[in-house]
Motif scaffolding. Structure first.
Motif, PDB file in Angstrom:
ATOM      1  N   UNK A  27      -3.494   4.982  13.659  1.00 24.26           N
ATOM      2  CA  UNK A  27      -4.240   6.017  14.392  1.00 24.26           C
ATOM      3  C   UNK A  27      -4.617   7.123  13.414  1.00 24.26           C
ATOM      4  N   UNK A  28      -4.222   8.366  13.674  1.00 25.45           N
ATOM      5  CA  UNK A  28      -4.651   9.459  12.809  1.00 25.45           C
ATOM      6  C   UNK A  28      -3.526   9.940  11.884  1.00 25.45           C
ATOM      7  N   UNK A  29      -2.432   9.124  11.763  1.00 30.27           N
ATOM      8  CA  UNK A  29      -1.304   9.533  10.926  1.00 30.27           C
ATOM      9  C   UNK A  29      -1.002   8.500   9.856  1.00 30.27           C
ATOM     10  N   UNK A  30      -0.386   8.984   8.766  1.00 35.58           N
ATOM     11  CA  UNK A  30       0.027   8.101   7.670  1.00 35.58           C
ATOM     12  C   UNK A  30       1.539   7.888   7.749  1.00 35.58           C
ATOM     13  N   UNK A  31       1.961   6.636   7.628  1.00 30.16           N
ATOM     14  CA  UNK A  31       3.373   6.269   7.678  1.00 30.16           C
ATOM     15  C   UNK A  31       3.770   5.562   6.388  1.00 30.16           C
ATOM     16  N   UNK A  32       5.016   5.806   5.986  1.00 23.62           N
ATOM     17  CA  UNK A  32       5.515   5.160   4.778  1.00 23.62           C
ATOM     18  C   UNK A  32       5.559   3.650   4.975  1.00 23.62           C
ATOM     19  N   UNK A  33       4.952   2.916   4.043  1.00 24.54           N
ATOM     20  CA  UNK A  33       4.907   1.468   4.114  1.00 24.54           C
ATOM     21  C   UNK A  33       5.831   0.832   3.079  1.00 24.54           C
ATOM     22  N   UNK A  34       5.937   1.497   1.924  1.00 27.68           N
ATOM     23  CA  UNK A  34       6.691   0.893   0.823  1.00 27.68           C
ATOM     24  C   UNK A  34       7.113   2.001  -0.142  1.00 27.68           C
ATOM     25  N   UNK A  35       8.355   1.891  -0.658  1.00 29.62           N
ATOM     26  CA  UNK A  35       8.810   2.822  -1.695  1.00 29.62           C
ATOM     27  C   UNK A  35       9.692   2.055  -2.671  1.00 29.62           C
ATOM     28  N   UNK A  36       9.506   2.364  -3.941  1.00 28.92           N
ATOM     29  CA  UNK A  36      10.250   1.672  -4.996  1.00 28.92           C
ATOM     30  C   UNK A  36      10.916   2.704  -5.896  1.00 28.92           C
TER      31      UNK A  36
END
Length: 198
Positions: free
Chosen positions: A8-17
């Protein structure tokens, strides 16, 4: 490194290394096991955990012998397989003889700490036959990689009104006040290379 995805109109964490490098200090490979002072003989006897390299062990510049905080010269060095004898000069022998009775009295009174503080030894640049430097820590470098993948995002989830929250100081599934979700087996833990379940 991080990666986000839009829902939608928000960004969510998908991946972190994460990539960390760290050192582990292990005990030295070559170390002094024990020291004995032979007062009548006027020498320090050093026992090592490995056979000593005679070329470095015979060098008087690699040692300091002290008695009652006074530094004395080394007159002679004898090197054996895993031990070394450091003979002090005439002044050292004289100092030992002058206080031998006092030292014996302290030992008899079980005041061994005071006796130990009377004798000091400095040692450096001595190696064993394998090339290890005395008392040098055995340092190992390691690389650590950690990754977190978001498997499912539930933007409309709400915290339970009557339930307890997780304790962030504990591992995820160790005595946590939570109930595993019904679809728990669909989630990966530790590796994305999980075997297929038929």
């Amino acid at each position: 490194m991080t990666e986000y995805q839009r829902i939608d109109d928000k960004m969510y964490l998908n991946y972190i290394s994460f990539h960390n490098s760290f050192e582990v200090r292990k005990p030295p490979k070559f170390a002094l096991d024990s020291t004995l002072v032979n007062m009548p003989g006027g020498y320090y006897l050093l026992h090592f955990n490995n056979p000593v390299d005679s070329l470095t062990a015979i060098n008087a510049k690699n040692y300091d012998i002290l008695y009652q905080q006074e530094r004395f010269k080394i007159e002679k060095i004898e090197v054996f397989r895993d031990s070394v004898r450091l003979f002090g000069d005439a002044e050292f022998r004289k100092a030992l003889n002058n206080t031998r009775g006092e030292t014996t009295a302290l030992i008899n009174k079980r005041r061994t700490n005071e006796v130990e503080n009377m004798f000091e030894l400095g040692i450096e640049n001595v190696r064993d036959v394998y090339g290890n430097l005395v008392n040098e820590p055995d340092i190992h470098e390691y690389q650590q990689f950690r990754e977190f993948f978001t498997q499912r995002i539930k933007p409309n989830s709400r915290a339970p009104f009557d339930g307890q929250f997780m304790d962030k100081e504990k591992p995820l599934f160790e005595d946590q006040p939570m109930v595993k979700p019904k679809d728990y087996r669909e989630y990966w833990m530790n590796t994305p290379l999980q075997e297929k379940i038929n």
